[in-house]
Design an enzyme around this catalytic site. Structure first.
Site, PDB file in Angstrom:
ATOM      1  CG  ASN A  12      -1.285   1.193   0.640  1.00 28.60           C
ATOM      2  OD1 ASN A  12      -1.758   2.212   1.204  1.00 28.60           O
ATOM      3  ND2 ASN A  12      -3.210   0.609   1.477  1.00 28.60           N
ATOM      4  NE  ARG A  23       5.717  21.857   3.506  1.00 29.30           N
ATOM      5  CZ  ARG A  23       7.005  22.846   3.552  1.00 29.30           C
ATOM      6  NH1 ARG A  23       8.269  21.882   4.761  1.00 29.30           N
ATOM      7  NH2 ARG A  23       7.950  23.448   2.981  1.00 29.30           N
ATOM      8  CG  HIS A  48      -8.502   4.362   0.694  1.00 27.21           C
ATOM      9  ND1 HIS A  48      -8.813   3.764   2.430  1.00 27.21           N
ATOM     10  CD2 HIS A  48      -9.720   4.425   0.521  1.00 27.21           C
ATOM     11  CE1 HIS A  48      -9.795   4.154   2.414  1.00 27.21           C
ATOM     12  NE2 HIS A  48     -10.547   4.792   1.011  1.00 27.21           N
ATOM     13  CG  HIS A  55      -3.881   9.402   1.547  1.00 20.59           C
ATOM     14  ND1 HIS A  55      -4.711   8.559   0.413  1.00 20.59           N
ATOM     15  CD2 HIS A  55      -3.859   8.738   2.587  1.00 20.59           C
ATOM     16  CE1 HIS A  55      -5.162   7.662   1.304  1.00 20.59           C
ATOM     17  NE2 HIS A  55      -4.930   7.343   2.554  1.00 20.59           N
ATOM     18  CD  GLU A  75      -7.127  -0.620   0.792  1.00 21.46           C
ATOM     19  OE1 GLU A  75      -7.392  -1.594   1.143  1.00 21.46           O
ATOM     20  OE2 GLU A  75      -6.828   0.763   1.496  1.00 21.46           O
ATOM     21  CB  THR A 105      -5.482   5.087   9.407  1.00 20.90           C
ATOM     22  OG1 THR A 105      -5.684   3.751   8.498  1.00 20.90           O
ATOM     23  CG2 THR A 105      -6.384   4.048   9.863  1.00 20.90           C
ATOM     24  CG  HIS A 196      -6.407  -1.971   9.263  1.00 21.20           C
ATOM     25  ND1 HIS A 196      -6.010  -0.767   8.674  1.00 21.20           N
ATOM     26  CD2 HIS A 196      -6.261  -1.466  10.810  1.00 21.20           C
ATOM     27  CE1 HIS A 196      -6.450   0.133   8.971  1.00 21.20           C
ATOM     28  NE2 HIS A 196      -5.741  -0.080  10.389  1.00 21.20           N
ATOM     29  N   GLY A 197      -2.452  -3.198   9.974  1.00 17.71           N
ATOM     30  CA  GLY A 197      -1.651  -2.899  11.341  1.00 17.71           C
ATOM     31  C   GLY A 197      -0.799  -3.847  11.081  1.00 17.71           C
ATOM     32  N   GLY A 218       0.509  -1.253   4.012  1.00 15.48           N
ATOM     33  CA  GLY A 218       1.225   0.274   4.101  1.00 15.48           C
ATOM     34  C   GLY A 218       2.835   0.035   4.439  1.00 15.48           C
ATOM     35  CG  HIS A 219       1.661   3.578   9.376  1.00 10.16           C
ATOM     36  ND1 HIS A 219       2.835   3.053  10.212  1.00 10.16           N
ATOM     37  CD2 HIS A 219       1.757   4.398   9.162  1.00 10.16           C
ATOM     38  CE1 HIS A 219       2.899   3.543  10.631  1.00 10.16           C
ATOM     39  NE2 HIS A 219       2.163   5.064  10.062  1.00 10.16           N
TER      40      HIS A 219
END
Length: 246
Positions: A12, A23, A48, A55, A75, A105, A196-197, A218-219
């Site tokens: 992701n 920015r 997503h 984003h 997503e 999120t 997720h997570g 992703g994160h």
């Protein structure tokens, strides 16, 4: 439930775009991140497109359609606007998720049981456009069964409660819920993904579940990439997932 067959990784790239949008610059480029993720072995790219465009932007979706070698997993919320965008770009996969503007999120799974007709209609539209549909749901057998009723071929089990568990007792409890949801998904004929997570510390337990086909992460990967580079971060995650299946 441990097997030797490979498990797929969808990377992701949302949070590359988060940094860019912070920015309002042209960098860092999520398209470049996607290309590097593929070069490191990613089996697909997840993004997503939120209603508030916090984003990922529609332009990112358009550009990725032209450059991806693997597959796109888009997503999105179950809205008329998003369905039209999916029909326009025809991603290989589309994961329907719940969405609230005030959330940081995605906080939970889609309530399929509470909006079965609406989700079924969305599944029909996306299938007609040539896109495979996935429903992002909590580890709840009722939601799994509702996903099958909606004619979605794929579910993605929400692993956030497992990942966020504060102690071992709750972690085991949430893990068992995932195990049972995965089992029920296979019983009703669904492909089961998860995400997720997930991070470098907890991914092995989920990756070892042999009936899970794909993990979307992703994160954690983007955070690691800040220090080691995108290809190294993706490669390390792939290694951990692969070793969990050995």
């Amino acid at each position: 439930m441990i097997a030797s067959h490979a498990i797929l990784l969808g990377v992701n790239i949302d949070h590359v775009a988060t940094l860019r949008q912070a920015r309002g610059t042209r960098y860092p480029d999520p398209i470049q991140a996607a290309i590097e993720a593929e070069q490191a072995g990613a089996d697909g790219i997840t993004l997503h497109l939120r209603e508030d465009r916090r984003h990922i932007q529609e332009r990112d979706v358009a550009l990725l359609r032209d450059v991806l070698v693997s597959k796109m997993n888009l997503e999105m919320a179950v809205t008329g606007e998003m369905l039209a965008i999916a029909e326009k770009y025809c991603p290989e996969d589309c994961c329907l998720v719940p969405e609230r503007r005030e959330e940081l999120t995605t906080e939970g799974g889609l309530n399929v049981t509470g909006q079965l007709a609406r989700i079924t209609e969305a599944c029909v539209r996306l299938k007609e456009a040539g896109t495979r549909v996935s429903l992002f749901i909590d580890a709840d057998p009722r939601q799994v069964e509702a996903a099958a009723q909606a004619n979605a071929p794929v579910i993605e089990i929400h692993t956030g409660h497992f990942a966020d568990a504060r102690d071992e007792r709750n972690r085991r409890k949430e893990f068992q819920r995932i195990v049972e949801a995965v089992k029920r998904g296979r019983e009703v004929g669904l492909q089961v993904n998860a995400g997720h997570g997930l991070n470098y510390q907890n991914v092995a337990a989920i990756a070892a579940l042999s009936d899970i086909v794909e993990l979307n992460i992703g994160h954690a990967i983007i955070a690691r990439a800040l220090f080691t580079g995108m290809q190294s971060a993706v490669g390390e995650m792939k290694r951990l997932m692969r070793e969990a299946r050995e």
